[in-house]
Design a protein around this motif. Structure first.
Motif, PDB file in Angstrom:
ATOM      1  N   SER A 105       0.826  -1.206   0.000  1.00 54.72           N
ATOM      2  CA  SER A 105       0.000   0.000   0.000  1.00 54.72           C
ATOM      3  C   SER A 105       0.865   1.264   0.000  1.00 54.72           C
ATOM      4  N   ALA A 106       1.890   1.290   0.833  1.00 50.95           N
ATOM      5  CA  ALA A 106       2.780   2.453   0.899  1.00 50.95           C
ATOM      6  C   ALA A 106       3.527   2.643  -0.419  1.00 50.95           C
ATOM      7  N   MET A 107       3.962   1.531  -1.036  1.00 55.88           N
ATOM      8  CA  MET A 107       4.669   1.625  -2.317  1.00 55.88           C
ATOM      9  C   MET A 107       3.751   2.172  -3.394  1.00 55.88           C
ATOM     10  N   GLN A 108       2.493   1.752  -3.402  1.00 60.07           N
ATOM     11  CA  GLN A 108       1.522   2.263  -4.368  1.00 60.07           C
ATOM     12  C   GLN A 108       1.331   3.772  -4.167  1.00 60.07           C
ATOM     13  N   GLN A 109       1.224   4.211  -2.914  1.00 63.82           N
ATOM     14  CA  GLN A 109       1.074   5.644  -2.624  1.00 63.82           C
ATOM     15  C   GLN A 109       2.285   6.433  -3.118  1.00 63.82           C
ATOM     16  N   LEU A 110       3.483   5.878  -2.896  1.00 64.27           N
ATOM     17  CA  LEU A 110       4.700   6.570  -3.326  1.00 64.27           C
ATOM     18  C   LEU A 110       4.762   6.663  -4.852  1.00 64.27           C
ATOM     19  N   TYR A 111       4.431   5.578  -5.527  1.00 63.76           N
ATOM     20  CA  TYR A 111       4.458   5.617  -6.995  1.00 63.76           C
ATOM     21  C   TYR A 111       3.454   6.661  -7.506  1.00 63.76           C
ATOM     22  N   GLU A 112       2.243   6.661  -6.965  1.00 58.12           N
ATOM     23  CA  GLU A 112       1.227   7.630  -7.394  1.00 58.12           C
ATOM     24  C   GLU A 112       1.687   9.060  -7.137  1.00 58.12           C
ATOM     25  N   ALA A 113       2.358   9.280  -6.001  1.00 53.00           N
ATOM     26  CA  ALA A 113       2.867  10.618  -5.693  1.00 53.00           C
ATOM     27  C   ALA A 113       3.917  11.042  -6.725  1.00 53.00           C
ATOM     28  N   ASN A 114       4.766  10.109  -7.153  1.00 54.14           N
ATOM     29  CA  ASN A 114       5.750  10.415  -8.194  1.00 54.14           C
ATOM     30  C   ASN A 114       5.050  10.685  -9.522  1.00 54.14           C
ATOM     31  N   TYR A 115       4.052   9.886  -9.853  1.00 49.92           N
ATOM     32  CA  TYR A 115       3.306  10.070 -11.100  1.00 49.92           C
ATOM     33  C   TYR A 115       2.631  11.444 -11.135  1.00 49.92           C
ATOM     34  N   LEU A 116       2.042  11.838  -9.993  1.00 46.63           N
ATOM     35  CA  LEU A 116       1.313  13.103  -9.903  1.00 46.63           C
ATOM     36  C   LEU A 116       2.218  14.282  -9.546  1.00 46.63           C
ATOM     37  N   MET A 117       3.507  13.997  -9.294  1.00 51.78           N
ATOM     38  CA  MET A 117       4.466  15.004  -8.850  1.00 51.78           C
ATOM     39  C   MET A 117       3.969  15.708  -7.591  1.00 51.78           C
ATOM     40  N   ASP A 118       3.482  14.913  -6.655  1.00 52.39           N
ATOM     41  CA  ASP A 118       3.019  15.395  -5.350  1.00 52.39           C
ATOM     42  C   ASP A 118       4.222  15.335  -4.409  1.00 52.39           C
ATOM     43  N   PHE A 119       5.013  16.399  -4.404  1.00 47.55           N
ATOM     44  CA  PHE A 119       6.281  16.399  -3.705  1.00 47.55           C
ATOM     45  C   PHE A 119       6.125  16.299  -2.188  1.00 47.55           C
ATOM     46  N   GLU A 120       5.067  16.859  -1.634  1.00 46.89           N
ATOM     47  CA  GLU A 120       4.811  16.746  -0.184  1.00 46.89           C
ATOM     48  C   GLU A 120       4.634  15.287   0.222  1.00 46.89           C
ATOM     49  N   THR A 121       3.841  14.549  -0.544  1.00 42.95           N
ATOM     50  CA  THR A 121       3.616  13.133  -0.228  1.00 42.95           C
ATOM     51  C   THR A 121       4.906  12.337  -0.420  1.00 42.95           C
ATOM     52  N   ILE A 122       5.688  12.665  -1.437  1.00 38.08           N
ATOM     53  CA  ILE A 122       6.981  11.996  -1.618  1.00 38.08           C
ATOM     54  C   ILE A 122       7.839  12.206  -0.377  1.00 38.08           C
ATOM     55  N   ALA A 123       7.866  13.427   0.140  1.00 40.07           N
ATOM     56  CA  ALA A 123       8.653  13.716   1.349  1.00 40.07           C
ATOM     57  C   ALA A 123       8.126  12.931   2.549  1.00 40.07           C
ATOM     58  N   GLN A 124       6.799  12.854   2.696  1.00 36.05           N
ATOM     59  CA  GLN A 124       6.201  12.119   3.825  1.00 36.05           C
ATOM     60  C   GLN A 124       6.531  10.635   3.768  1.00 36.05           C
ATOM     61  N   LEU A 125       6.616  10.066   2.568  1.00 39.00           N
ATOM     62  CA  LEU A 125       6.861   8.638   2.411  1.00 39.00           C
ATOM     63  C   LEU A 125       8.348   8.292   2.304  1.00 39.00           C
ATOM     64  N   SER A 126       9.193   9.300   2.282  1.00 40.00           N
ATOM     65  CA  SER A 126      10.638   9.070   2.238  1.00 40.00           C
ATOM     66  C   SER A 126      11.158   8.842   3.653  1.00 40.00           C
ATOM     67  N   TYR A 127      12.321   8.216   3.752  1.00 45.21           N
ATOM     68  CA  TYR A 127      12.902   7.893   5.056  1.00 45.21           C
ATOM     69  C   TYR A 127      13.117   9.181   5.843  1.00 45.21           C
ATOM     70  N   PRO A 128      12.525   9.305   7.049  1.00 47.59           N
ATOM     71  CA  PRO A 128      12.514  10.581   7.776  1.00 47.59           C
ATOM     72  C   PRO A 128      13.901  11.151   8.090  1.00 47.59           C
ATOM     73  N   ASN A 129      14.861  10.312   8.462  1.00 41.01           N
ATOM     74  CA  ASN A 129      16.192  10.822   8.799  1.00 41.01           C
ATOM     75  C   ASN A 129      16.861  11.460   7.588  1.00 41.01           C
ATOM     76  N   MET A 130      16.587  10.924   6.406  1.00 42.38           N
ATOM     77  CA  MET A 130      17.144  11.493   5.174  1.00 42.38           C
ATOM     78  C   MET A 130      16.538  12.872   4.916  1.00 42.38           C
ATOM     79  N   VAL A 131      15.215  12.981   5.078  1.00 46.97           N
ATOM     80  CA  VAL A 131      14.540  14.258   4.847  1.00 46.97           C
ATOM     81  C   VAL A 131      15.015  15.285   5.870  1.00 46.97           C
ATOM     82  N   GLU A 132      15.133  14.868   7.146  1.00 50.53           N
ATOM     83  CA  GLU A 132      15.611  15.779   8.195  1.00 50.53           C
ATOM     84  C   GLU A 132      17.031  16.256   7.914  1.00 50.53           C
TER      85      GLU A 132
END
Length: 193
Positions: free
Chosen positions: A27-54
């Protein structure tokens, strides 16, 4: 007799936990792919590894991601809204769970400036190297390239992900570098990266 019942109960609990984990990963992988498809950068950040984003800083992370998709030179788009995912085994290493996910993704790169034959050849070579694929086709009428590639995502479930699967997208050199900095070499070897 009680030991046998407890063993059976334990087996079902483990199988159910694994099943839930696999379901939430998909489910999480599907959400991440859809966020990339839609260029939803906020969702990409939310689904990315938190320590990397921080470590990068959320604003810088969002800007880097947007630059990867759109900049003064080109616009990149995923061409299909849904694609099949190939999930490797969910691997427990220490107190962490990992899964390598690969996806065959068709992308299109639209270049802003009209490309001459010579420039198109340079860009084709660059796109082949960047996407690690030979399947790059220039379409002069659209001033764009069709790129078919295999993308690699690393899913991580540990104490830093708040009970969720979070991802590194190895299409981004920054993500790959961050993964190598955050996890020791033995994990990289066990995941065969």
């Amino acid at each position: 007799m009680k030991l046998k019942h407890l063993s059976i109960l334990f087996f079902f609990v483990v199988v159910n936990a694994y099943s839930q984990s696999a379901t939430t990963l998909k489910s999480a992988m599907q959400q991440l792919y859809e966020a990339n498809y839609l260029m939803d950068f906020e969702t990409i950040a939310q689904l990315s590894y938190p320590n990397m984003v921080e470590k990068t800083g959320k604003e810088a992370f969002l800007e880097q991601t947007e630059q990867f998709y759109e900049n003064d030179t080109y616009r990149q788009r995923y061409q299909l809204q849904t694609v099949p995912f190939q999930f490797g085994p969910i691997t427990k290493i220490g107190n962490q769970w990992f899964c390598v996910v690969t996806i065959r993704i068709p992308k299109r790169y639209f270049f802003e400036a009209k490309l001459s034959e010579e420039k198109a050849l340079e860009k084709k070579t660059w796109l082949q190297e960047m996407n690690q694929t030979k399947d790059v086709t220039f379409e002069p009428n659209r001033n764009s390239f069709n790129v078919k590639m295999i993308a690699t995502f690393i899913a991580v479930y540990n104490e830093n992900t708040n009970g969720n699967w979070r991802f590194f997208n190895f299409d981004f050199k920054e993500h790959q570098t961050a993964f190598e900095q955050l996890f020791d070499e033995s994990i990289i070897k066990q995941l065969k990266l």
